[in-house]
Design a protein around this motif. Structure first.
Motif, mmCIF file in Angstrom:
data_model
loop_
_atom_site.group_PDB
_atom_site.id
_atom_site.type_symbol
_atom_site.label_atom_id
_atom_site.label_comp_id
_atom_site.label_asym_id
_atom_site.label_seq_id
_atom_site.Cartn_x
_atom_site.Cartn_y
_atom_site.Cartn_z
ATOM 1 N N VAL A 152 -11.894 0.187 -1.571
ATOM 2 C CA VAL A 152 -11.198 -1.058 -1.884
ATOM 3 C C VAL A 152 -12.081 -2.035 -2.653
ATOM 4 O O VAL A 152 -13.199 -2.359 -2.236
ATOM 5 C CB VAL A 152 -10.698 -1.741 -0.599
ATOM 6 N N LEU A 197 2.423 2.492 -3.319
ATOM 7 C CA LEU A 197 1.550 3.075 -4.336
ATOM 8 C C LEU A 197 1.354 4.576 -4.160
ATOM 9 O O LEU A 197 0.840 5.241 -5.063
ATOM 10 C CB LEU A 197 0.183 2.380 -4.309
ATOM 11 N N PHE A 242 -9.022 4.082 2.103
ATOM 12 C CA PHE A 242 -9.152 3.913 0.661
ATOM 13 C C PHE A 242 -10.458 3.192 0.309
ATOM 14 O O PHE A 242 -11.047 2.492 1.142
ATOM 15 C CB PHE A 242 -7.957 3.121 0.107
ATOM 16 N N THR A 268 -9.027 4.992 -5.105
ATOM 17 C CA THR A 268 -9.482 3.617 -5.311
ATOM 18 C C THR A 268 -8.302 2.655 -5.401
ATOM 19 O O THR A 268 -7.291 2.947 -6.040
ATOM 20 C CB THR A 268 -10.321 3.510 -6.586
ATOM 21 N N LEU A 269 -8.475 1.502 -4.766
ATOM 22 C CA LEU A 269 -7.440 0.472 -4.748
ATOM 23 C C LEU A 269 -8.068 -0.861 -5.106
ATOM 24 O O LEU A 269 -9.108 -1.240 -4.558
ATOM 25 C CB LEU A 269 -6.801 0.378 -3.365
ATOM 26 N N GLY A 322 -4.780 2.601 -7.882
ATOM 27 C CA GLY A 322 -3.667 1.729 -7.525
ATOM 28 C C GLY A 322 -4.120 0.288 -7.513
ATOM 29 O O GLY A 322 -5.292 -0.011 -7.271
ATOM 30 N N ALA A 333 -6.101 -1.407 3.978
ATOM 31 C CA ALA A 333 -6.451 -0.313 3.077
ATOM 32 C C ALA A 333 -7.744 0.370 3.512
ATOM 33 O O ALA A 333 -7.856 1.599 3.465
ATOM 34 C CB ALA A 333 -6.563 -0.831 1.646
ATOM 35 N N LEU A 362 -0.787 6.363 -2.525
ATOM 36 C CA LEU A 362 -2.172 6.796 -2.683
ATOM 37 C C LEU A 362 -2.553 7.799 -1.600
ATOM 38 O O LEU A 362 -1.924 7.858 -0.543
ATOM 39 C CB LEU A 362 -3.112 5.592 -2.617
ATOM 40 N N ILE A 400 0.840 -1.205 0.000
ATOM 41 C CA ILE A 400 0.000 0.000 0.000
ATOM 42 C C ILE A 400 0.870 1.250 0.000
ATOM 43 O O ILE A 400 0.639 2.193 -0.768
ATOM 44 C CB ILE A 400 -0.942 -0.010 1.215
#
Length: 314
Positions: free
Chosen positions: A170, A138, A168, A145-146, A207, A163, A140, A135
């Motif tokens: 997910v 990335l 985030f 959005t992951l 990501g 996450a 972020l 994580i």
């Protein structure tokens, strides 16, 4: 003490439980009393001879949780202090977790604050550290959005939970429709089916954590937003090399890789703060005793049950 020694690579029969003296601490190595550890598929690969850097005889096992039994001369660690160890050559260059006590470099011992039992604690080290590092790789921001590709793997399950706790949105993937609800229960906002290494969606993401590996990378890149990145953290497909990849697909996108070779104490502390604050945990698929290590290796390869396999020494 008991130690599972492998003299030469092979099937599960090569793992022998022998009696050894408990090691003595040195100037910069402490003795860890191992209470529990997770068993991983890549340890099965090592046992079979698939890790060329590992020289036999060897006690394998890359992670463990326990307490300091004897501290080194120069250590700040105290007898009875709760610690975990992972990577850093553990179970590869030096004897690892498949034993009651291990002599571990102080640089590879990480104090932890956790009030649960040893078997619960054993689910976290490698799984959550790898997920957290992926994580972080990335870069972020909260609200982005992951996608966690390979969401039912133990690292995937950990990544979804961490996450979500980090803010985030997910999405997780699975190849089996009957696992969709399990992933939602694990914290995923949405679930996408992964069919023959193709995501069954038109959605793109900021990501992607890719636990599947090389065979899915081209498709993962196609599902990135501009400026997004894929972090490869696993090889569930069993393939290392990327074939027939069009590098121009990377225009405005990025690919990176995270492994947990170097462990940071500050990350360990942050992970366990998140675990405690948000009550994060992944399923424990099954618990074995050390004398059942052969059965544990067979189970981890055959079972399709979601969760971590744990061995307890208690």
């Amino acid at each position: 003490m008991r130690a599972v020694v492998i003299d030469e690579p092979g099937d599960t029969s090569v793992m022998r439980i022998v009696d050894r003296p408990i090691p003595e601490a040195t100037d910069d190595q402490s003795v860890m009393r191992i209470h529990a550890f997770g068993v991983h598929r890549y340890e099965v690969l090592t046992r079979k001879g698939g890790s060329p850097s590992v020289k036999f005889p060897r006690v394998i096992g890359v992670e463990a949780v326990g307490e300091i039994s004897q501290s080194s001369t120069n250590s700040k660690l105290k007898v009875g202090q709760k610690v975990m160890t992972m990577m850093g050559g553990f179970g590869r260059e030096v004897d690892g977790s498949y034993e009651d006590y291990a002599l571990v470099s102080d640089d590879n011992l990480y104090p932890i604050q956790f009030d649960g039992d040893w078997m619960t604690l054993a689910q976290y080290p490698e799984n959550f550290y790898t997920a957290f590092g992926a994580i972080q790789s990335l870069s972020l921001k909260k609200g982005q959005t992951l996608l966690v590709r390979g969401g039912t793997s133990v690292v995937g399950l950990a990544a979804v939970q961490l996450a979500k706790a980090m803010g985030f949105i997910v999405t997780a993937t699975t190849r089996r429709e009957n696992m969709i609800q399990s992933l939602i229960n694990n914290g995923a906002d949405k679930v996408v089916i992964d069919k023959k290494n193709k995501l069954q969606t038109d959605e793109n993401f900021d990501g992607i954590i890719d636990v599947v590996g090389a065979v899915a990378l081209e498709n993962s890149v196609k599902h990135l937003n501009q400026g997004g990145a894929v972090s490869i953290v696993g090889l569930l497909s069993g393939e290392w090399m990327i074939n027939n990849f069009d590098s121009f697909d990377l225009a405005g996108k990025y690919v990176t890789c995270f492994d947990s070779t170097e462990v940071r104490q500050e990350w360990v502390d942050e992970i366990f703060q998140l675990i405690t604050q948000h009550n994060l945990h992944i399923p424990i698929a099954k618990v074995f005793k050390l004398e059942e290590i052969r059965e544990a290796h067979e189970y981890v390869m055959k079972s399709r049950k979601m969760g971590q396999v744990i061995v307890t020494n208690d």
